[in-house]
Structures are given as C-alpha cells and as structure tokens.
Design an enzyme around this catalytic site. Structure first.
Site, PDB file in Angstrom:
ATOM      1  N   TYR A   1       0.836  -1.211   0.000  1.00 30.53           N
ATOM      2  CA  TYR A   1       0.000   0.000   0.000  1.00 30.53           C
ATOM      3  C   TYR A   1       0.871   1.261   0.000  1.00 30.53           C
ATOM      4  CZ  TYR A   1      -4.165  -2.877   0.837  1.00 30.53           C
ATOM      5  OH  TYR A   1      -5.186  -3.798   0.734  1.00 30.53           O
TER       6      TYR A   1
ATOM      7  N   LYS B   1       5.811  -6.141 -12.431  1.00 31.83           N
ATOM      8  CA  LYS B   1       4.994  -6.551 -11.276  1.00 31.83           C
ATOM      9  C   LYS B   1       4.826  -8.067 -11.292  1.00 31.83           C
ATOM     10  CE  LYS B   1       0.654  -5.274  -9.049  1.00 31.83           C
ATOM     11  NZ  LYS B   1      -0.594  -4.518  -9.199  1.00 31.83           N
TER      12      LYS B   1
HETATM   13  N1  LIG Z   1      -7.134  -7.599  -0.507  1.00 31.06           N
HETATM   14  C1  LIG Z   1      -7.187  -6.849  -1.576  1.00 31.06           C
HETATM   15  O1  LIG Z   1      -6.783  -7.235  -2.686  1.00 31.06           O
HETATM   16  C2  LIG Z   1      -7.762  -5.476  -1.455  1.00 31.06           C
HETATM   17  C3  LIG Z   1      -8.053  -4.706  -2.602  1.00 31.06           C
HETATM   18  C4  LIG Z   1      -8.610  -3.440  -2.420  1.00 31.06           C
HETATM   19  C5  LIG Z   1      -8.861  -2.968  -1.134  1.00 31.06           C
HETATM   20  N2  LIG Z   1      -8.539  -3.733  -0.042  1.00 31.06           N
HETATM   21  C6  LIG Z   1      -8.814  -3.270   1.331  1.00 31.06           C
HETATM   22  O2  LIG Z   1     -10.128  -2.769   1.392  1.00 31.06           O
HETATM   23  C7  LIG Z   1     -10.083  -1.463   1.933  1.00 31.06           C
HETATM   24  C8  LIG Z   1     -11.244  -0.668   1.447  1.00 31.06           C
HETATM   25  O3  LIG Z   1     -11.205  -0.537   0.035  1.00 31.06           O
HETATM   26  P1  LIG Z   1     -11.831   0.771  -0.605  1.00 31.06           P
HETATM   27  O4  LIG Z   1     -11.121   1.961  -0.114  1.00 31.06           O
HETATM   28  O5  LIG Z   1     -11.939   0.546  -2.047  1.00 31.06           O
HETATM   29  O6  LIG Z   1     -13.279   0.703   0.105  1.00 31.06           O
HETATM   30  P2  LIG Z   1     -14.636   1.447  -0.094  1.00 31.06           P
HETATM   31  O7  LIG Z   1     -15.112   1.745   1.304  1.00 31.06           O
HETATM   32  O8  LIG Z   1     -15.489   0.669  -1.012  1.00 31.06           O
HETATM   33  O9  LIG Z   1     -14.299   2.817  -0.850  1.00 31.06           O
HETATM   34  C9  LIG Z   1     -13.739   3.916  -0.212  1.00 31.06           C
HETATM   35  C10 LIG Z   1     -13.710   5.021  -1.243  1.00 31.06           C
HETATM   36  O10 LIG Z   1     -15.059   5.428  -1.482  1.00 31.06           O
HETATM   37  C11 LIG Z   1     -15.146   6.837  -1.344  1.00 31.06           C
HETATM   38  N3  LIG Z   1     -16.489   7.191  -0.867  1.00 31.06           N
HETATM   39  C12 LIG Z   1     -17.399   7.839  -1.604  1.00 31.06           C
HETATM   40  N4  LIG Z   1     -18.524   7.995  -0.907  1.00 31.06           N
HETATM   41  C13 LIG Z   1     -18.326   7.456   0.282  1.00 31.06           C
HETATM   42  C14 LIG Z   1     -19.146   7.320   1.431  1.00 31.06           C
HETATM   43  N5  LIG Z   1     -20.374   7.790   1.488  1.00 31.06           N
HETATM   44  N6  LIG Z   1     -18.640   6.699   2.498  1.00 31.06           N
HETATM   45  C15 LIG Z   1     -17.382   6.209   2.468  1.00 31.06           C
HETATM   46  N7  LIG Z   1     -16.565   6.315   1.389  1.00 31.06           N
HETATM   47  C16 LIG Z   1     -17.037   6.918   0.308  1.00 31.06           C
HETATM   48  C17 LIG Z   1     -14.052   7.197  -0.370  1.00 31.06           C
HETATM   49  O11 LIG Z   1     -13.688   8.542  -0.586  1.00 31.06           O
HETATM   50  P3  LIG Z   1     -13.273   9.492   0.663  1.00 31.06           P
HETATM   51  O12 LIG Z   1     -11.948   9.019   1.120  1.00 31.06           O
HETATM   52  O13 LIG Z   1     -13.260  10.835   0.041  1.00 31.06           O
HETATM   53  O14 LIG Z   1     -14.347   9.337   1.705  1.00 31.06           O
HETATM   54  C18 LIG Z   1     -12.939   6.241  -0.784  1.00 31.06           C
HETATM   55  O15 LIG Z   1     -12.228   6.752  -1.893  1.00 31.06           O
HETATM   56  C19 LIG Z   1      -8.711  -0.940   1.530  1.00 31.06           C
HETATM   57  O16 LIG Z   1      -8.276   0.133   2.320  1.00 31.06           O
HETATM   58  C20 LIG Z   1      -7.868  -2.160   1.758  1.00 31.06           C
HETATM   59  O17 LIG Z   1      -7.565  -2.290   3.131  1.00 31.06           O
HETATM   60  C21 LIG Z   1      -8.007  -4.963  -0.203  1.00 31.06           C
END
Ligand SMILES: NC(=O)c1ccc[n+]([C@@H]2O[C@H](COP(=O)([O-])OP(=O)(O)OC[C@H]3O[C@@H](n4cnc5c(N)ncnc54)[C@H](OP(=O)(O)O)[C@@H]3O)[C@@H](O)[C@H]2O)c1
Length: 297
Positions: free
Chosen positions: A54, A98
């Site tokens: 990350y 990668k």
């Molecule tokens: N294992 C894997 O391969 C893998 C892959 C991807 C992710 N992950 C994990 O999953 C976690 C979450 O992924 P994600 O960040 O894509 O999750 P998410 O909660 O689906 O998306 C968060 C994104 O949505 C935006 N957003 C828009 N409206 C929102 C609202 N009402 N409430 C909250 N967020 C909103 C946020 O922007 P703002 O920041 O402006 O609120 C942020 O950019 C990552 O941090 C990581 O730990 C794992």
C-alpha cells in the site's frame, strides 16, 4: 462493537478499517492518521487492514510513525497486513515488472519489514495478498507456519483466493487459514453465487469484503438504478446510503466483515451506523435486484 473470533488468540471487529488509500490523503501527518485511528476506536472498530504494497510500500511506514506517537493504542488494535505482491517501486524499484512472490525468503523478508515499519512485535493477522501461479504450496505453507511458531504472526489467512487455491495451501499447513479477504459489494456480488462464500461458510473461514462500497462508485451514476434505490431507501431507513450498502453485506449469513476505506474523518465516524440497520428479506432483495439490473430468476 461485536467481535469475530478468528483463532484462539485473535478476534477482529465486525467492521474493519483499511489503509490502502492512506497515501491518497493530502494530509499524511501522524496527527491526522491518529485522528482517523481514533475515529475508528471510538466506535469499537479495532481492526486495521494494511499491506506491504500500500502506498508504494510507504503506507505501513506512515501508519507506524503515527502509532509511535501514541503507543498505548497498540493494545486496543488488531493489525492485519499482507504480502507477496512485488511491483517496481519503493523498496522494489529495481524489479523489471509486477509479479507475485510466495517463496519462503520473500515472505520472511516482507514480514520482517512490516514489523519494523509499523513498529510492532507481532502482526495479528497475515494474509497472502493474491494467489501466485508459481506458489510451491509445501514451501509457502511451511513459511507461513514458521511465522506462527516464531511468534511474529498470530493468525494466518489469504486474500483473493478461490476455494481450490485455498484448499491447496491449507493442505500443506498445520495452522488453519482463518480468513479470505475478497471483493464483495452490491456491484461485484459474484461471491454470493459462485461458491466462494459457500465454501468459506462450510470451512468455517471468515470472509472479509474489500471495497464494500465499490470504492465509492455505488453512489455515482455507474449504476443509476442502484444509486437511486440506495438514496430512496436511505430516506426510509433514516441512514446514509453507505450504511445501507454495508448493512446489505452484514446481513449475509457467512458473517462478512466489511473493510472500509474512506479518508474522511466525518465519514469514518459514521461507519458503525450500518450495524443499526436491520434489512428485511424484501429490502435486501430490492437492493440486490437494483444492483443486478433485473429481478432474480
Ligand atoms: N485484498 C485486496 O486485494 C484489497 C483490494 C482493495 C482494497 N482492499 C482493502 O479494502 C479497503 C477498502 O477498500 P476501498 O477503499 O476501495 O473501500 P470502499 O469503502 O469501497 O471505498 C472507499 C472510497 O469510497 C469513497 N467514498 C465515496 N462515498 C463514500 C461514502 N459515502 N462513504 C465512504 N466512502 C465513500 C471514499 O472517498 P473518501 O476518502 O473521500 O471518503 C474512498 O475513496 C482498503 O483500504 C484495503 O484495506 C483490499
């Protein structure tokens, strides 16, 4: 907040905070990172999801700098991290491309670095980030087991594994793989029907859902029908559309643990609102239908 027991020594919170987007935040100061951690802890979100990769291998370092300013918090937290993706940036800037590395040497080196960068004595849960076509299951399984034996890691799991990848690795290990972190959200809901969640339930393995809001795209016009359905239902339930989308995951009987990713403290403070929503069967299917664009057959 309710906790889910993963192993004898590790329990994680029903909602997890993910740090993938940490370096997207303009403010990366320890005090701002701490504000996000505290917004989680104040609601009982005690589990934090990291990965070596990350932020181009910098997120664990930033997170560690914040933790060093408030060392007492560590005992209230469970820290998850992942390894095996190598990409030519940061510490791996000399690589040509990668790729995935599930060799014993790479896993050991990555875990040592994660411990060092985050200033930890132990990682609560280590996940293999992606299935590696070149994985030697005997070597990888032994490498993972040895991390439990040495006390560097408390529990082990995988991410983005299909049931057959998971079964192969598990057959080569002594310790149980306790979780599989996969993409599950209203938009990308294939895990509900392709056997992934059924397999995890059958094996008593906890599913974690990454990108539970599809990275925020549930609320834009990618799928206008779904966005509108979420908005309409949020008025009826008196909660944020995001809370409904998470409540939709929480209702699944496999005990899905959503891994949330906002950088905004105001949004983080609302994460636990989802736990107050009780979707009845028809409301759950209303969202499923809108997401799929058609009624169930
Ligand atoms: N294992 C894997 O391969 C893998 C892959 C991807 C992710 N992950 C994990 O999953 C976690 C979450 O992924 P994600 O960040 O894509 O999750 P998410 O909660 O689906 O998306 C968060 C994104 O949505 C935006 N957003 C828009 N409206 C929102 C609202 N009402 N409430 C909250 N967020 C909103 C946020 O922007 P703002 O920041 O402006 O609120 C942020 O950019 C990552 O941090 C990581 O730990 C794992």
């Amino acid at each position: 907040m309710q906790k889910t027991q993963l192993s004898e020594s590790v329990a994680v919170s029903r909602i997890i905070y993910g740090l993938w987007r940490l370096t997207d935040d303009k403010d990366r100061s320890p005090s701002h990172i701490l504000a996000k951690i505290e917004a989680c802890l104040n609601q009982g979100i005690t589990s934090f999801d990291q990965a070596d990769i990350y932020g181009g291998y910098s997120s664990e370092t930033l997170f560690g700098s914040a933790l060093k300013t408030a060392p007492a918090l560590r005992d209230q937290m469970e820290i998850i991290t992942k390894c095996n993706i190598v990409t030519p940036t940061g510490v791996y800037a000399d690589r040509r491309l990668k790729y995935y590395d599930t060799s014993q040497a790479h896993i050991q080196q990555s875990v040592d670095r994660s411990l060092r960068e985050m200033g930890l004595e132990q990682i609560d849960l280590l996940l293999l980030h992606r299935p590696d076509p070149l994985m030697d299951a005997a070597e990888t399984g032994a490498a993972l087991d040895s991390l439990i034996q040495s006390g560097k890691v408390k529990a082990l799991g995988v991410s983005n594994f299909r049931p057959f990848d998971l079964a192969l690795l598990q057959a080569n290990m002594t310790n149980k793989l306790v979780c599989n972190q996969i993409e599950i959200n209203l938009q990308d809901n294939s895990a509900l029907t392709n056997g992934d969640l059924a397999y995890l339930q059958r094996k008593n393995i906890v599913p974690m859902a990454w990108s539970p809001l599809a990275g925020g795209t549930l609320f834009n016009n990618n799928n206008p029908v779904l966005a509108e359905r979420l908005r309409d239902m949020s008025l009826i339930y008196g909660v944020e559309p995001a809370s409904l989308a998470v409540a939709w995951l929480l209702k699944h009987p496999s005990n899905i643990l959503p891994v949330m990713g906002s950088n905004r403290v105001d949004r983080i403070k609302c994460f636990s609102e989802a736990l107050s929503v009780e979707l009845d069967r028809q409301s759950w299917y209303e969202l499923y239908e809108a997401a799929n664009g058609h009624e169930v057959p």
